[in-house]
Design a protein around this motif. Structure first.
Motif, PDB file in Angstrom:
ATOM      1  N   ALA A   1       0.866  -1.184   0.000  1.00  0.00           N
ATOM      2  CA  ALA A   1       0.000   0.000   0.000  1.00  0.00           C
ATOM      3  C   ALA A   1       0.903   1.234   0.000  1.00  0.00           C
ATOM      4  O   ALA A   1       1.703   1.403  -0.903  1.00  0.00           O
ATOM      5  N   GLY A   2       0.817   2.088   1.005  1.00  0.00           N
ATOM      6  CA  GLY A   2       1.611   3.310   1.043  1.00  0.00           C
ATOM      7  C   GLY A   2       2.841   3.208   1.919  1.00  0.00           C
ATOM      8  O   GLY A   2       3.472   4.213   2.213  1.00  0.00           O
ATOM      9  N   LEU A   3       3.208   2.000   2.339  1.00  0.00           N
ATOM     10  CA  LEU A   3       4.336   1.836   3.244  1.00  0.00           C
ATOM     11  C   LEU A   3       5.435   0.991   2.617  1.00  0.00           C
ATOM     12  O   LEU A   3       5.160  -0.013   1.949  1.00  0.00           O
ATOM     13  N   TYR A   4       6.676   1.391   2.845  1.00  0.00           N
ATOM     14  CA  TYR A   4       7.841   0.634   2.393  1.00  0.00           C
ATOM     15  C   TYR A   4       8.468  -0.069   3.596  1.00  0.00           C
ATOM     16  O   TYR A   4       8.773   0.568   4.605  1.00  0.00           O
ATOM     17  N   PHE A   5       8.660  -1.359   3.482  1.00  0.00           N
ATOM     18  CA  PHE A   5       9.336  -2.157   4.497  1.00  0.00           C
ATOM     19  C   PHE A   5      10.713  -2.486   3.939  1.00  0.00           C
ATOM     20  O   PHE A   5      10.827  -3.130   2.897  1.00  0.00           O
ATOM     21  N   SER A   6      11.774  -2.045   4.627  1.00  0.00           N
ATOM     22  CA  SER A   6      13.142  -2.236   4.142  1.00  0.00           C
ATOM     23  C   SER A   6      13.966  -2.963   5.190  1.00  0.00           C
ATOM     24  O   SER A   6      13.855  -2.667   6.386  1.00  0.00           O
ATOM     25  N   MET A   7      14.801  -3.901   4.716  1.00  0.00           N
ATOM     26  CA  MET A   7      15.736  -4.601   5.591  1.00  0.00           C
ATOM     27  C   MET A   7      17.106  -4.574   4.933  1.00  0.00           C
ATOM     28  O   MET A   7      17.227  -4.843   3.735  1.00  0.00           O
ATOM     29  N   CYS A   8      18.121  -4.275   5.721  1.00  0.00           N
ATOM     30  CA  CYS A   8      19.492  -4.252   5.239  1.00  0.00           C
ATOM     31  C   CYS A   8      20.157  -5.560   5.662  1.00  0.00           C
ATOM     32  O   CYS A   8      20.135  -5.914   6.846  1.00  0.00           O
ATOM     33  N   ILE A   9      20.733  -6.275   4.692  1.00  0.00           N
ATOM     34  CA  ILE A   9      21.338  -7.579   4.967  1.00  0.00           C
ATOM     35  C   ILE A   9      22.772  -7.605   4.460  1.00  0.00           C
ATOM     36  O   ILE A   9      23.205  -6.715   3.714  1.00  0.00           O
ATOM     37  N   ASP A  10      23.512  -8.646   4.842  1.00  0.00           N
ATOM     38  CA  ASP A  10      24.871  -8.838   4.350  1.00  0.00           C
ATOM     39  C   ASP A  10      24.845  -9.125   2.856  1.00  0.00           C
ATOM     40  O   ASP A  10      23.845  -9.600   2.312  1.00  0.00           O
ATOM     41  N   GLN A  11      25.975  -8.879   2.198  1.00  0.00           N
ATOM     42  CA  GLN A  11      26.087  -9.045   0.753  1.00  0.00           C
ATOM     43  C   GLN A  11      25.797 -10.479   0.306  1.00  0.00           C
ATOM     44  O   GLN A  11      25.199 -10.694  -0.735  1.00  0.00           O
TER      45      GLN A  11
END
Length: 167
Positions: free
Chosen positions: A63-73
């Motif tokens: 919808a109008g929300l971004y869910f972001s996760m930062c992970i190892d390469q």
């Protein structure tokens, strides 16, 4: 390993963050600004993975929300997308199709939403790793937490009544 989770809207306003790696407050602000600009400027037909500072950022828009996760390469991007989807399903199940407008117009519920969103995230992830994949188990743990909160409210109410009577 998941280094951090950021939930923001289409205007770039941050709704939730959870950090599993050490970043100073100044660095956190810089990371949020930088990644929000990168993610929001990407077209909808581009892939949901971005290489950033020797890491990968996996994001998904609901919808109008971004869910972001930062992970190892070297971590699996598709597994991370699955974790994001799993988290969104848990939020959706618990809050019955909550959306950002619910948070804006029902501001008295925002703090409860944020607390429970963090609690669900904490049940799902531990120290940046997937802790629990069972939706039923997470739902049971959240229900148990709700029960404890309700019991504490009732006890506080009774205590308040006793104090009023004593005065």
């Amino acid at each position: 390993m998941i280094h951090f989770v950021i939930l923001n809207n289409r205007q770039g306003k941050v709704r939730l963050t959870k950090w599993y790696s050490t970043y100073s407050q100044k660095e956190r602000s810089k990371v949020i600004r930088e990644l929000t600009g990168i993610i929001l400027s990407r077209g909808p037909k581009l892939c949901n993975f971005v290489e950033w500072r020797g890491l990968k950022v996996v994001y998904k828009r609901y919808a109008g929300l971004y869910f972001s996760m930062c992970i190892d390469q070297d971590d699996n991007e598709l597994e991370t997308l699955d974790i994001i989807h799993h988290y969104v399903e848990m939020l959706d199940r618990y809050f019955l199709n909550v959306c950002e407008l619910d948070l804006i117009y029902n501001f008295h519920k925002v703090s409860l939403f944020v607390i429970l969103a963090y609690y669900i995230l904490d049940e799902l992830l531990l120290a940046g790793e997937l802790q629990e994949s069972s939706r039923r188990t997470i739902a049971r743990l959240v229900a148990a937490q709700d029960s404890l909160v309700e019991t504490a409210r009732e006890q506080a109410s009774l205590l308040g009544d006793l104090v009023k009577q004593a005065m």
